[in-house]
Design a protein around this motif. Structure first.
Motif, short mmCIF file in Angstrom:
data_model
loop_
_atom_site.label_atom_id
_atom_site.label_comp_id
_atom_site.label_asym_id
_atom_site.label_seq_id
_atom_site.Cartn_x
_atom_site.Cartn_y
_atom_site.Cartn_z
N PHE A 1 4.64 15.64 -3.69
CA PHE A 1 5.16 15.11 -2.34
C PHE A 1 4.81 17.11 -1.33
N VAL A 2 4.12 15.98 -0.48
CA VAL A 2 3.43 16.70 -0.05
C VAL A 2 4.39 17.35 1.12
N GLY A 3 4.77 19.30 1.66
CA GLY A 3 5.25 19.50 3.10
C GLY A 3 6.61 19.55 2.67
N LEU B 1 1.17 4.65 -2.55
CA LEU B 1 0.62 5.94 -2.44
C LEU B 1 2.07 6.73 -2.10
N ARG B 2 2.94 6.14 -2.61
CA ARG B 2 4.29 7.05 -2.80
C ARG B 2 4.10 7.99 -3.99
N PRO B 3 3.60 9.62 -3.64
CA PRO B 3 3.91 10.58 -4.96
C PRO B 3 5.43 10.55 -5.50
N PHE C 1 9.30 16.98 11.46
CA PHE C 1 7.84 16.76 11.27
C PHE C 1 7.47 17.54 10.28
N TYR C 2 5.94 16.59 10.15
CA TYR C 2 4.85 17.28 9.14
C TYR C 2 3.95 18.48 10.12
N GLU C 3 3.04 19.28 9.10
CA GLU C 3 2.47 20.05 9.98
C GLU C 3 0.95 19.85 9.42
N ILE D 1 0.93 -1.32 -0.23
CA ILE D 1 0.26 -0.03 0.25
C ILE D 1 0.68 1.08 0.54
N GLU D 2 1.66 1.18 0.62
CA GLU D 2 2.41 2.39 0.77
C GLU D 2 3.29 2.41 -0.47
N ALA D 3 3.96 1.55 -0.93
CA ALA D 3 4.35 2.04 -2.35
C ALA D 3 3.58 2.46 -3.72
N PRO E 1 12.14 8.28 11.16
CA PRO E 1 11.64 6.94 10.52
C PRO E 1 10.70 7.90 9.74
N GLY E 2 9.65 7.44 8.61
CA GLY E 2 8.08 7.65 7.93
C GLY E 2 7.85 8.78 7.62
N LEU E 3 9.36 9.93 7.40
CA LEU E 3 9.25 10.63 7.20
C LEU E 3 8.82 11.03 5.66
N GLY E 4 9.12 10.21 5.09
CA GLY E 4 9.72 10.75 3.53
C GLY E 4 10.84 10.81 2.39
N LYS E 5 12.28 9.98 3.36
CA LYS E 5 13.19 9.79 3.00
C LYS E 5 13.52 9.00 1.57
N THR E 6 12.76 7.89 1.83
CA THR E 6 12.94 6.12 0.90
C THR E 6 12.18 7.23 -0.57
N THR E 7 10.59 7.80 -0.18
CA THR E 7 10.01 8.51 -0.89
C THR E 7 10.76 9.70 -2.07
N LEU E 8 11.58 10.46 -1.06
CA LEU E 8 12.61 11.73 -2.61
C LEU E 8 13.52 11.29 -2.36
N PRO F 1 4.15 11.03 7.92
CA PRO F 1 3.23 10.89 6.69
C PRO F 1 2.55 9.35 6.83
N ARG F 2 3.53 8.60 6.74
CA ARG F 2 3.31 6.74 7.16
C ARG F 2 2.55 6.92 8.59
N ILE F 3 2.82 6.84 9.36
CA ILE F 3 1.76 6.95 9.87
C ILE F 3 0.43 7.77 10.37
P1 ATP Z 1 12.47 5.02 7.28
O1 ATP Z 1 13.43 5.41 6.47
O2 ATP Z 1 11.59 4.81 7.59
O3 ATP Z 1 11.93 4.54 5.77
P2 ATP Z 1 11.58 7.34 5.29
O4 ATP Z 1 11.49 8.77 5.50
O5 ATP Z 1 12.40 6.60 4.02
O6 ATP Z 1 10.69 6.06 6.73
P3 ATP Z 1 9.33 6.83 3.10
O7 ATP Z 1 8.45 5.27 3.50
O8 ATP Z 1 9.74 7.56 2.19
O9 ATP Z 1 9.75 7.43 4.20
O10 ATP Z 1 7.57 6.99 3.55
C1 ATP Z 1 6.55 6.32 3.93
C2 ATP Z 1 5.47 7.14 3.53
O11 ATP Z 1 4.57 7.82 3.52
C3 ATP Z 1 5.00 6.21 2.12
O12 ATP Z 1 5.00 5.28 1.51
C4 ATP Z 1 4.09 7.44 1.40
O13 ATP Z 1 3.19 7.32 1.18
C5 ATP Z 1 4.74 8.56 2.65
N1 ATP Z 1 4.82 9.63 2.65
C6 ATP Z 1 6.21 9.74 2.57
N2 ATP Z 1 5.99 11.70 2.56
C7 ATP Z 1 5.11 11.76 2.23
C8 ATP Z 1 5.02 13.13 1.60
N3 ATP Z 1 5.70 14.16 1.64
N4 ATP Z 1 3.58 13.03 0.46
C9 ATP Z 1 3.16 12.25 0.43
N5 ATP Z 1 2.79 10.93 1.13
C10 ATP Z 1 4.19 10.72 1.78
#
Ligand code: ATP
Length: 334
Positions: free
Chosen positions: A27-29, A19-21, A179-181, A15-17, A60-67, A216-218
């Motif tokens: 990419f929000v925020g 939902l990934r922008p 952290f996101y707003e 599901i995360e994959a 964790p979960g702030l979007g590093k992998t996504t970016l 975002p992940r949460i």
């Molecule tokens: P970790 O290092 O723990 O893997 P991460 O920082 O790489 O965490 P991601 O896996 O990139 O986090 O993001 C987690 C989920 O949150 C993604 O599946 C994505 O759907 C969502 N997400 C993250 N950042 C954004 C964003 N800026 N806008 C929309 N969705 C986002």
């Protein structure tokens, strides 16, 4: 996966994959990071060169992998993925580096956990696009220089402070993800709901966003739990009232504290009189690794003003006593 409290199931990963922008614009925020990164990438594309190496730091979960995926996509390059813990020897890294094609993007997650010899090899690779492969052992060992194709390294770390200076200095661009707003998380929740084909009201989205620990992940995870509740116990529509009931059931409180957050605070208050207490003692008392408490729970609790890190250890703030409804003993240090 290192962080147990954040362990992902197979379903979650799929599901995360989804939902990934996929583009920087989606990419929000993280406004500043996005703008800076956009310039870095466009500048490189315009010059026809590989961009500087990029370090992404944040919880964790702030979007590093996504970016990282977005960076590769914006450059029109494939993304190769590995991580610090997966690379045990310098030879493993040499193997990865020597198969990179020109311009490819290499993502190294948890780069602070790279073994020392691999880290040293990486310095030279980042700077000169060259590695020394050591053949043989002892006095007869020889280093054979090997050219590698110019590539872009995207490193990710939850602990920028743990990166050795020489490594950090080799990244031309360092992005700190915070952290996101709540308003940004609301946008993410509404977008995810749309993609998952779930109906959610605006105040329902606000409720989920407000309890997502700025992450975002949460937010996506809570949305799925609330969706289950809506489908099983109601008519499928996520309203504010429904989100509240569902999240109460999943033990996420109105400030977004989850079970681990509360366990940390409660232990700090009940077992250590509110502190100060050292990180490892506190972690043992809740049955977690110190790193999990430090990386997963603490940043959010500090941000919420519920916990403070002092030179003598962690302390619970008056707001923490109030939030958990525990009476603060008179002799408590705060
Ligand atoms: P970790 O290092 O723990 O893997 P991460 O920082 O790489 O965490 P991601 O896996 O990139 O986090 O993001 C987690 C989920 O949150 C993604 O599946 C994505 O759907 C969502 N997400 C993250 N950042 C954004 C964003 N800026 N806008 C929309 N969705 C986002």
């Amino acid at each position: 996966r290192l962080v147990s409290a954040d362990a992902e199931g197979a379903e979650e990963q799929v599901i995360e994959a989804a939902l990934r922008p996929k583009k920087l614009d989606d990419f929000v925020g993280q406004e500043r990071v996005r703008e800076q990164l956009s310039l870095v990438l466009r500048g490189a594309l315009r010059r026809g060169r590989t961009p500087d190496h990029v370090l992404l730091s944040g919880g964790p979960g702030l979007g590093k992998t996504t970016l990282a995926m977005i960076i590769a996509a914006e450059l029109g390059q494939p993304l190769r993925i590995s991580s610090g813990p997966a690379i045990e020897r310098a030879g493993d890294l040499a193997a990865v580096l020597s198969t990179l094609a020109e311009g490819e993007v290499l993502f190294l997650d948890e780069i602070h956990r790279l073994a020392r010899p691999a880290e040293e090899m990486l310095y030279m690779a980042m700077e000169d696009f060259r590695v020394d492969v050591v053949v043989g052992k002892g006095p007869g060992a020889t280093a054979i220089p090997l050219d590698i194709a110019p590539f872009t390294l995207v490193g990710a770390t939850t602990r920028a402070g743990m990166l050795p200076g020489p490594l950090r200095d080799r990244f031309g661009f360092v992005a700190h993800m915070d952290f996101y707003e709540p308003a940004e998380l609301e946008v993410i929740v509404r977008r995810s709901a749309r993609l998952l084909d779930v109906e959610i009201t605006d105040d329902g989205a606000a409720e989920v966003a407000g309890r997502s620990r700025g992450t975002p992940r949460i937010a996506n995870r809570l949305l799925r739990r609330v969706r289950d509740y809506a489908e099983v116990r109601a008519d499928g529509v996520i309203t504010q009232e429904l989100a509240r009931a569902a999240l109460r059931l999943y033990e996420v409180d109105e400030r977004g504290l989850d079970r681990l957050d509360r366990a940390v605070l409660e232990s700090l208050m009940r077992k250590f009189g509110g502190g100060p207490v050292g990180l490892s003692t506190l972690a043992v008392s809740v049955g977690e690794e110190p790193e999990t408490v430090e990386v997963v729970a603490e940043p959010f609790l500090v941000r919420q003003g519920l916990l403070a890190r002092t030179p003598r250890g962690r302390i619970a703030t008056p707001a923490a006593w109030a939030h958990l409804g525990i009476a603060q003993p008179a002799a408590s240090p705060m």
